[in-house]
Scaffold this active site. Structure first.
Site, PDB file in Angstrom:
ATOM      1  CG  LEU A  44      -1.833  -1.220   1.359  1.00  0.00           C
ATOM      2  CD1 LEU A  44      -2.605  -1.154   2.674  1.00  0.00           C
ATOM      3  CD2 LEU A  44      -2.789  -1.304   0.183  1.00  0.00           C
ATOM      4  CB  SER A  45       0.297   4.846  -0.492  1.00  0.00           C
ATOM      5  OG  SER A  45      -0.719   5.031   0.453  1.00  0.00           O
ATOM      6  CD  GLU A  46       2.260   7.055   3.119  1.00  0.00           C
ATOM      7  OE1 GLU A  46       2.995   7.988   2.769  1.00  0.00           O
ATOM      8  OE2 GLU A  46       1.019   7.097   3.021  1.00  0.00           O
ATOM      9  CB  THR A  47       2.616  -0.374   6.235  1.00  0.00           C
ATOM     10  OG1 THR A  47       2.061  -0.971   5.057  1.00  0.00           O
ATOM     11  CG2 THR A  47       2.348  -1.279   7.426  1.00  0.00           C
ATOM     12  CG  HIS A  76      -2.865   8.008   4.177  1.00  0.00           C
ATOM     13  ND1 HIS A  76      -1.652   7.752   3.572  1.00  0.00           N
ATOM     14  CD2 HIS A  76      -3.507   6.815   4.235  1.00  0.00           C
ATOM     15  CE1 HIS A  76      -1.578   6.466   3.273  1.00  0.00           C
ATOM     16  NE2 HIS A  76      -2.687   5.878   3.674  1.00  0.00           N
TER      17      HIS A  76
END
Length: 297
Positions: A44-47, A76
């Site tokens: 994903l874009s970030e974890t 986010h």
């Protein structure tokens, strides 16, 4: 080792929209490389990894990873982590330790699986550089030279913890037509992770004031649906061109619509004697799934 995780959609009230986020709970036993590998696995874009705080009075510490790099701050993930911590701890404010600094987020519960978080930026945005090669920018974005620029805004690099190249374009139609040229990218946008936030004003749209798209090939993201750290950097440019000497301005920004993942980000800035003294970011988040990471013995 088994670790519980949650999947959230952030900057949205609706499931299966917004920006996806994985939140790994009680992650204190993980090494740096393991966190990076897990973020790459989620892709994903970030974890976000939630850890015990260093100071007892704080709620948690958080580390943030894209599939390729660790970030000192991101919007986010901060909103999503704040919503998770607010729901779990049944509180209206959480104090989160991030690498950029301490963040206090106000939390308002919507239901047992969702809520809204708002926070003041731990580091106000600063101008890093101007961007002067307009022909190269137009070529890198696949647009015409005269489509660059929006109102008084001029391209520049700002950072509120992460560097972003901020590029205004004429209108939402231009924003939608962007087709990035990777051969020109790193040379044209050399700062940080070569991340670019393209934005425009949206006077014809009743639900928002601004629209944006964010491209971050250097972070392994491609295009990102909703980017609070970029919106935080944008506060710096908005402040520079604001005609407010002393007072507050609030904006609603949409992002991710071109990807089919619409996000709604609230932005706040406050100035005193023409100096930016406060920046804020906010948005909703909703839990859509939960599971267990099985990392073996």
């Amino acid at each position: 080792m088994k670790l519980n995780y949650l999947l959230l959609d952030v900057f949205t009230r609706e499931r299966l929209k917004g920006n996806q986020l994985a939140v790994v709970c009680k992650a204190d036993g993980l090494l740096d490389g393991e966190m990076q590998a897990i973020a790459r696995e989620f892709n994903l874009s970030e974890t976000v990894f939630i850890l015990k705080p260093q100071a007892e009075r704080n709620t948690a510490a958080v580390r943030i990873f894209t599939p390729e790099v660790e970030l000192p701050f991101a919007g986010h993930p901060t909103v999503g982590a704040a919503v998770v911590l607010g729901l779990q701890n049944k509180v209206t404010a959480v104090r989160i330790e991030e690498k950029v600094g301490l963040i206090t987020a106000l939390f308002e519960k919507a239901d047992k699986r969702s809520g809204e978080a708002r926070f003041a930026l731990p580091r106000l945005p600063v101008r890093i550089a101007s961007l002067d090669d307009r022909a190269a920018m137009a070529l890198a974005l696949g647009i015409e030279l005269d489509e660059l620029g929006c109102g008084p805004y001029q391209p520049a690099v700002f950072s509120a913890g992460v560097d972003f190249h901020l590029v205004p374009v004429r209108d939402a139609g231009v924003l939608a037509r962007i087709a990035i040229n990777m051969g020109q990218w790193s040379h044209t946008f050399p700062h940080g992770h070569n991340s670019v936030y393209v934005f425009t004003e949206t006077p014809a749209e009743k639900d928002n004031d601004l629209a944006a798209r964010m491209f971050a090939p250097g972070m392994g993201l491609g295009e990102d649906p909703g980017t609070g750290a970029a919106a935080a950097a944008l506060i710096g440019l908005l402040s520079e061109y604001s005609d407010i000497g002393t007072g507050q301005a609030d904006f609603v920004l949409r992002q991710g619509h071109e990807m089919g993942r619409p996000c709604r980000i609230t932005i706040q800035l406050r100035k005193d004697n023409d100096v930016l003294v406060h920046g804020g970011i906010g948005g909703h988040a909703v839990i859509v799934a939960e599971g267990v990471l099985d990392l073996g013995d």
